[in-house]
Design a protein around this motif. Sequence first.
Motif, PDB file in Angstrom:
ATOM      1  N   ILE A   1      45.810  45.568  10.276  1.00 21.29           N
ATOM      2  CA  ILE A   1      45.290  45.483  11.646  1.00 21.29           C
ATOM      3  C   ILE A   1      45.967  46.555  12.503  1.00 21.29           C
ATOM      4  CG2 ILE A   1      45.109  44.030  13.694  1.00 21.29           C
ATOM      5  CD1 ILE A   1      45.000  41.618  11.913  1.00 21.29           C
ATOM      6  N   LYS A   2      45.138  47.374  13.147  1.00 26.01           N
ATOM      7  CA  LYS A   2      45.641  48.482  13.943  1.00 26.01           C
ATOM      8  C   LYS A   2      45.996  48.027  15.357  1.00 26.01           C
ATOM      9  CE  LYS A   2      42.726  51.705  11.354  1.00 26.01           C
ATOM     10  NZ  LYS A   2      41.642  52.711  11.429  1.00 26.01           N
ATOM     11  N   TYR A   3      46.729  48.872  16.054  1.00 24.83           N
ATOM     12  CA  TYR A   3      47.119  48.562  17.421  1.00 24.83           C
ATOM     13  C   TYR A   3      45.887  48.383  18.311  1.00 24.83           C
ATOM     14  CZ  TYR A   3      51.449  50.559  15.594  1.00 24.83           C
ATOM     15  OH  TYR A   3      52.545  50.836  14.837  1.00 24.83           O
ATOM     16  N   SER A   4      44.910  49.264  18.104  1.00 26.81           N
ATOM     17  CA  SER A   4      43.703  49.202  18.930  1.00 26.81           C
ATOM     18  C   SER A   4      42.966  47.871  18.725  1.00 26.81           C
ATOM     19  CB  SER A   4      42.769  50.362  18.597  1.00 26.81           C
ATOM     20  OG  SER A   4      42.421  50.348  17.208  1.00 26.81           O
ATOM     21  N   GLU A   5      42.988  47.334  17.509  1.00 26.27           N
ATOM     22  CA  GLU A   5      42.327  46.052  17.237  1.00 26.27           C
ATOM     23  C   GLU A   5      43.064  44.898  17.918  1.00 26.27           C
ATOM     24  OE1 GLU A   5      40.519  47.171  12.808  1.00 26.27           O
ATOM     25  OE2 GLU A   5      42.420  46.107  12.999  1.00 26.27           O
ATOM     26  N   LEU A   6      44.383  44.969  17.947  1.00 26.52           N
ATOM     27  CA  LEU A   6      45.171  43.953  18.632  1.00 26.52           C
ATOM     28  C   LEU A   6      44.891  43.986  20.137  1.00 26.52           C
ATOM     29  CD1 LEU A   6      47.379  41.799  18.873  1.00 26.52           C
ATOM     30  CD2 LEU A   6      49.083  43.645  18.794  1.00 26.52           C
ATOM     31  N   ILE A   7      44.862  45.199  20.700  1.00 26.98           N
ATOM     32  CA  ILE A   7      44.575  45.336  22.130  1.00 26.98           C
ATOM     33  C   ILE A   7      43.169  44.838  22.444  1.00 26.98           C
ATOM     34  CG2 ILE A   7      44.287  46.996  24.005  1.00 26.98           C
ATOM     35  CD1 ILE A   7      46.456  48.712  22.669  1.00 26.98           C
ATOM     36  N   PHE A   8      42.201  45.174  21.577  1.00 27.15           N
ATOM     37  CA  PHE A   8      40.823  44.730  21.799  1.00 27.15           C
ATOM     38  C   PHE A   8      40.725  43.199  21.739  1.00 27.15           C
ATOM     39  CE2 PHE A   8      36.760  43.375  19.925  1.00 27.15           C
ATOM     40  CZ  PHE A   8      35.896  43.809  20.934  1.00 27.15           C
ATOM     41  N   ALA A   9      41.423  42.588  20.775  1.00 27.64           N
ATOM     42  CA  ALA A   9      41.388  41.124  20.647  1.00 27.64           C
ATOM     43  C   ALA A   9      41.970  40.457  21.894  1.00 27.64           C
ATOM     44  CB  ALA A   9      42.163  40.694  19.404  1.00 27.64           C
ATOM     45  N   LEU A  10      43.100  40.998  22.388  1.00 31.19           N
ATOM     46  CA  LEU A  10      43.701  40.442  23.604  1.00 31.19           C
ATOM     47  C   LEU A  10      42.783  40.637  24.809  1.00 31.19           C
ATOM     48  CD1 LEU A  10      47.417  41.626  23.195  1.00 31.19           C
ATOM     49  CD2 LEU A  10      46.589  39.277  23.128  1.00 31.19           C
ATOM     50  N   PHE A  11      42.166  41.804  24.887  1.00 27.27           N
ATOM     51  CA  PHE A  11      41.266  42.087  26.004  1.00 27.27           C
ATOM     52  C   PHE A  11      40.058  41.154  25.983  1.00 27.27           C
ATOM     53  CE2 PHE A  11      37.454  44.311  27.527  1.00 27.27           C
ATOM     54  CZ  PHE A  11      37.810  44.524  28.848  1.00 27.27           C
ATOM     55  N   LEU A  12      39.428  40.990  24.818  1.00 27.80           N
ATOM     56  CA  LEU A  12      38.242  40.142  24.708  1.00 27.80           C
ATOM     57  C   LEU A  12      38.580  38.684  25.016  1.00 27.80           C
ATOM     58  CD1 LEU A  12      35.267  39.824  24.033  1.00 27.80           C
ATOM     59  CD2 LEU A  12      35.891  39.614  21.611  1.00 27.80           C
ATOM     60  N   TRP A  13      39.699  38.211  24.463  1.00 25.30           N
ATOM     61  CA  TRP A  13      40.099  36.824  24.727  1.00 25.30           C
ATOM     62  C   TRP A  13      40.402  36.626  26.211  1.00 25.30           C
ATOM     63  CZ3 TRP A  13      39.954  32.824  21.332  1.00 25.30           C
ATOM     64  CH2 TRP A  13      40.507  31.598  21.764  1.00 25.30           C
ATOM     65  N   GLY A  14      41.047  37.621  26.815  1.00 26.07           N
ATOM     66  CA  GLY A  14      41.350  37.531  28.241  1.00 26.07           C
ATOM     67  C   GLY A  14      40.089  37.499  29.089  1.00 26.07           C
ATOM     68  N   VAL A  15      39.099  38.314  28.759  1.00 28.10           N
ATOM     69  CA  VAL A  15      37.841  38.337  29.504  1.00 28.10           C
ATOM     70  C   VAL A  15      37.120  36.997  29.391  1.00 28.10           C
ATOM     71  CG1 VAL A  15      35.529  39.344  29.595  1.00 28.10           C
ATOM     72  CG2 VAL A  15      37.531  40.821  29.390  1.00 28.10           C
ATOM     73  N   LEU A  16      37.044  36.461  28.170  1.00 30.07           N
ATOM     74  CA  LEU A  16      36.369  35.172  27.962  1.00 30.07           C
ATOM     75  C   LEU A  16      37.082  34.047  28.720  1.00 30.07           C
ATOM     76  CD1 LEU A  16      35.539  35.381  24.140  1.00 30.07           C
ATOM     77  CD2 LEU A  16      33.946  35.624  26.056  1.00 30.07           C
ATOM     78  N   SER A  17      38.412  34.032  28.658  1.00 25.07           N
ATOM     79  CA  SER A  17      39.177  32.998  29.364  1.00 25.07           C
ATOM     80  C   SER A  17      39.011  33.132  30.872  1.00 25.07           C
ATOM     81  CB  SER A  17      40.655  33.085  28.995  1.00 25.07           C
ATOM     82  OG  SER A  17      40.843  32.878  27.607  1.00 25.07           O
ATOM     83  N   PHE A  18      39.022  34.371  31.361  1.00 24.54           N
ATOM     84  CA  PHE A  18      38.867  34.614  32.793  1.00 24.54           C
ATOM     85  C   PHE A  18      37.489  34.160  33.273  1.00 24.54           C
ATOM     86  CE2 PHE A  18      37.744  37.330  36.396  1.00 24.54           C
ATOM     87  CZ  PHE A  18      38.812  37.083  37.249  1.00 24.54           C
ATOM     88  N   LEU A  19      36.438  34.511  32.512  1.00 25.25           N
ATOM     89  CA  LEU A  19      35.078  34.101  32.880  1.00 25.25           C
ATOM     90  C   LEU A  19      34.942  32.582  32.857  1.00 25.25           C
ATOM     91  CD1 LEU A  19      32.924  36.765  30.994  1.00 25.25           C
ATOM     92  CD2 LEU A  19      33.374  36.626  33.456  1.00 25.25           C
ATOM     93  N   PHE A  20      35.526  31.960  31.839  1.00 22.96           N
ATOM     94  CA  PHE A  20      35.466  30.497  31.737  1.00 22.96           C
ATOM     95  C   PHE A  20      36.139  29.848  32.934  1.00 22.96           C
ATOM     96  CE2 PHE A  20      36.981  26.375  30.387  1.00 22.96           C
ATOM     97  CZ  PHE A  20      35.910  25.858  29.663  1.00 22.96           C
ATOM     98  N   GLU A  21      37.285  30.389  33.332  1.00 25.36           N
ATOM     99  CA  GLU A  21      38.023  29.845  34.472  1.00 25.36           C
ATOM    100  C   GLU A  21      37.220  29.996  35.759  1.00 25.36           C
ATOM    101  OE1 GLU A  21      41.591  27.978  35.890  1.00 25.36           O
ATOM    102  OE2 GLU A  21      40.990  28.507  33.846  1.00 25.36           O
ATOM    103  N   LYS A  22      36.593  31.156  35.943  1.00 26.68           N
ATOM    104  CA  LYS A  22      35.832  31.402  37.165  1.00 26.68           C
ATOM    105  C   LYS A  22      34.569  30.542  37.219  1.00 26.68           C
ATOM    106  CE  LYS A  22      38.652  34.208  39.016  1.00 26.68           C
ATOM    107  NZ  LYS A  22      39.431  33.743  40.204  1.00 26.68           N
ATOM    108  N   ILE A  23      33.927  30.360  36.074  1.00 28.70           N
ATOM    109  CA  ILE A  23      32.722  29.524  36.038  1.00 28.70           C
ATOM    110  C   ILE A  23      33.067  28.091  36.419  1.00 28.70           C
ATOM    111  CG2 ILE A  23      31.008  28.486  34.494  1.00 28.70           C
ATOM    112  CD1 ILE A  23      30.926  31.149  33.000  1.00 28.70           C
ATOM    113  N   SER A  24      34.173  27.583  35.868  1.00 23.17           N
ATOM    114  CA  SER A  24      34.569  26.212  36.170  1.00 23.17           C
ATOM    115  C   SER A  24      34.974  26.047  37.630  1.00 23.17           C
ATOM    116  CB  SER A  24      35.725  25.779  35.260  1.00 23.17           C
ATOM    117  OG  SER A  24      36.881  26.561  35.499  1.00 23.17           O
ATOM    118  N   GLN A  25      35.449  27.148  38.271  1.00 26.11           N
ATOM    119  CA  GLN A  25      35.834  27.080  39.684  1.00 26.11           C
ATOM    120  C   GLN A  25      34.626  27.192  40.610  1.00 26.11           C
ATOM    121  OE1 GLN A  25      38.730  30.167  40.274  1.00 26.11           O
ATOM    122  NE2 GLN A  25      40.365  29.086  39.190  1.00 26.11           N
ATOM    123  N   LYS A  26      33.684  28.054  40.253  1.00 27.18           N
ATOM    124  CA  LYS A  26      32.551  28.322  41.131  1.00 27.18           C
ATOM    125  C   LYS A  26      31.442  27.286  40.998  1.00 27.18           C
ATOM    126  CE  LYS A  26      34.252  32.160  42.792  1.00 27.18           C
ATOM    127  NZ  LYS A  26      34.646  32.285  44.229  1.00 27.18           N
TER     128      LYS A  26
END
Length: 233
Positions: free
Chosen positions: A56-81
């Motif tokens: 697993i390359k560094y770029s794949e780790l960064i992408f996984a963290l970024f994607l998980w962060g985006v999904l979690s952020f969207l989920f949090e905002k949807i539940s708030q709004k």
Amino acid sequence: MVIGKIALKIFIGFVGLWVLTRLLGKKEISQLTPFDFVSSVMLSDLVGETVYDEDIKYSELIFALFLWGVLSFLFEKISQKLKRARGFLDGKPSIIIRNGKVDLRHMRQNGLDFDQLRMLLRQHEVFFISEVAYAIFEPNGTLSVMKRPQEEAIKRKDLGLDTFNEKACLSYCLVENGVVDRTSLQMIGKDEAWLQRLLEKSGYERLEDVAYAEWKEDEDLYVVPQQRNRREN
């Protein structure tokens, strides 16, 4: 070389987790919903598994963290709004005790038994269920308790008393789901005939009609009746 790669991945994972925690907001452990807890476990596993995997390359780790962060952020905002979606996404609080009466249906829906309910009440310094006016089981697994007005604590100094002779007593579960707790009866030095008389005095002739019965010295027997299906009624 390998140690350097591991160190760099750990650094990337550490920074990524810190950034996600800051973006998603601070929460105490007691405030975490079931999804928050599962999400944090999944995220830690995601970082942990990629640290020691050389494929697993560094770029794949960064992408996984970024994607998980985006999904979690969207989920949090949807539940708030979206108020309507909040209950479905985060769960709804359940009123376990309403106006002093235990709701067995809500207890079953939340997987609670009376031992667990008593334990949660003791954390609020409640040792007898009849002292409770309302008890709300929150989505994060905690219990919010409102005592009956006459059960609210009054300090001795508020009454101007130097001594207080009333004895503190524990309550005992004597019947649960129609089954007598003989251990509790032995602890208070009573027998089943005595229990049967108390139940009959409270209007219950059959144990099958009792979901829960709790006794405390100098108090009446507290009984939760079985909730029968409409067909049975």
